[in-house]
Enzyme design. Sequence first.
Site, PDB file in Angstrom:
ATOM      1  N   GLU A 297       0.826  -1.209   0.000  1.00 15.81           N
ATOM      2  CA  GLU A 297       0.000   0.000   0.000  1.00 15.81           C
ATOM      3  C   GLU A 297       0.859   1.258   0.000  1.00 15.81           C
ATOM      4  O   GLU A 297       1.881   1.337   0.663  1.00 15.81           O
ATOM      5  CB  GLU A 297      -0.890  -0.025   1.254  1.00 15.81           C
ATOM      6  CG  GLU A 297      -1.778   1.184   1.418  1.00 15.81           C
ATOM      7  CD  GLU A 297      -2.502   1.188   2.756  1.00 15.81           C
ATOM      8  OE1 GLU A 297      -3.468   1.955   2.895  1.00 15.81           O
ATOM      9  OE2 GLU A 297      -2.085   0.431   3.666  1.00 15.81           O
ATOM     10  N   LYS A 353      -9.692   2.096  -3.021  1.00 14.09           N
ATOM     11  CA  LYS A 353     -10.171   1.640  -1.721  1.00 14.09           C
ATOM     12  C   LYS A 353     -11.498   2.322  -1.391  1.00 14.09           C
ATOM     13  O   LYS A 353     -11.643   3.537  -1.577  1.00 14.09           O
ATOM     14  CB  LYS A 353      -9.133   1.957  -0.639  1.00 14.09           C
ATOM     15  CG  LYS A 353      -9.483   1.427   0.741  1.00 14.09           C
ATOM     16  CD  LYS A 353      -8.380   1.750   1.740  1.00 14.09           C
ATOM     17  CE  LYS A 353      -8.696   1.147   3.116  1.00 14.09           C
ATOM     18  NZ  LYS A 353      -7.674   1.501   4.115  1.00 14.09           N
ATOM     19  N   CYS A 407      -5.376  -2.773   2.872  1.00  8.33           N
ATOM     20  CA  CYS A 407      -5.212  -2.619   4.324  1.00  8.33           C
ATOM     21  C   CYS A 407      -6.454  -3.012   5.099  1.00  8.33           C
ATOM     22  O   CYS A 407      -6.842  -4.175   5.153  1.00  8.33           O
ATOM     23  CB  CYS A 407      -4.786  -1.180   4.628  1.00  8.33           C
ATOM     24  SG  CYS A 407      -4.258  -0.907   6.340  1.00  8.33           S
TER      25      CYS A 407
END
Length: 537
Positions: A297, A353, A407
């Site tokens: 990430e 995301k 994440c």
Amino acid sequence: MSGRPHDPRPLPPAPRARGVLPSRPLPAPARLALDVGLGVAAALGQAPWGLWPVTLIALAALLWRIGGAPSARAAFLRALAGGAGHFALALFWITQPFLVEAEIYGWMAPFALVLMALGGGLFWAIPAAALHPLGHDRRTRALALALGLVLSDWLRGWIFTGFPWALSGHIWIDTPAGQLAAWGGALGLSALTLAAAALPAWGWTPARPRWRAWVRGTTLAAMLVAAAWVAGLARLAQPLPPDHSAVIRLVQPNADQTLKWTPEWAPVFYARLLELSALPVDPRLGGGRPAAVVWPETSVPFLLNEADPFLPEIAAAAGAPVLAGIQRGDGARWYNSLAEFTAEGSIGPVYDKFHLVPFGEYIPWGDALARFGVSAFAAQAGNGYARGTGPTVLTLAGLPPVQPMICYETIFERDLARPPRWAGERPAWLLQVTNDAWFGSWSGPYQHLAQARLRAIQTGLPLLRAANTGVSAVIDAQGRVRDRLALNGAGVLDARLPGALPPTLWWRWGDAPLLALLGLALAGLIARRPRRARSGR
């Protein structure tokens, strides 16, 4: 007036049940400390400790104490103390993000821990108070609370955008019993934990010697855990499909979060990514170049909008497509993304995301608070990230379809691309890119890894995770870690993509069957509540 003469002698003490010893109540501070201590002990089943027997004993004692509370208010306070102790230890890593720039945010760390501990404690305290009137005695109140805590674990994945971390069922992930998640998900594991903790209270009655009751209940709890263990071993004994021929490389650059974006170190970490990507594949896997390279990430110091000058050197170093965590801008919006850099030096599919971390990646009412200088401290640009469109399954050249997750998204089972929310092609594997440098080095990264393993068990899909500072890992479709890179070290992990199992029962039905059973049990408790509670007197 006639009658029996008054006998001034005191009455003899009432006989007590054989085996029950007299007890004197503890002072209030000692009772508070006991409840907090039991909550702390209950957290020791979480990763990285894995002391699940300690968790069961501590939860059994807490259920016993809360079940014996004389009022709903007392039950609330006892459960709040126990829950606060549990979450204070399990979520202690929450202080670490504030220490990355300690000179700015360090003062917030103790407040964050206290608020998280008390907030988590409320998810224990509210069911304790609400269900207390449904019990006839200590035994039924303890059982009612166990049911309430299972439902509370489920609710924690939804309310206030959700935070299903340190669930009571997570203690089983590293054991064969964790395989029950293939049938019942995380909710099923929580039900196993709370049932085993509540059973020691099941045989208790005032007339029965207490030690016999505990032996009887503990035997039942042991039998339940043993049955789950055997069922898990049976699933683990099933053969896995053959691995895919593709070799995937996970790159772990170990970029210290305090240095990651500084002008001196950002080029160093980027050069490290290129160097690690250029290494030849392990000869045991055939040598040559991998089918794909994964960077973690927010791995690069430039935006996707500015990536064109870097694409040729990335393609030359990797010799394969690179799936890189990167930030991008779109007008006034900024996204935490995963993008494919093709082997030909172009930009392929991009995933944004969509399940963002409150206050870390976005601020509620952010536009208003931005006027006062309040912004999300994990976002580099703007006041925070914008939300992506939702779960996505990507089809990349030479690889089976994959669902990417960035994440925090991995902790949410409800965000998996599965029915009924997802009607498209089932992914063949899951990919997580993450930057667990925010979580410190003590417990946070290991708890995050454990939850990634749980997603693999639930879905029957392998999961690969590339983490900036670790723990990068290859996880098979039964949740077993085939290989990993240690925390706080740089390196690469080359592995063939593990095969996927057929859709699990949980994949097909989710939590609906178990929620229905829990709802029926709760309805039964309400129907059998004491007459005084029903009449309102």
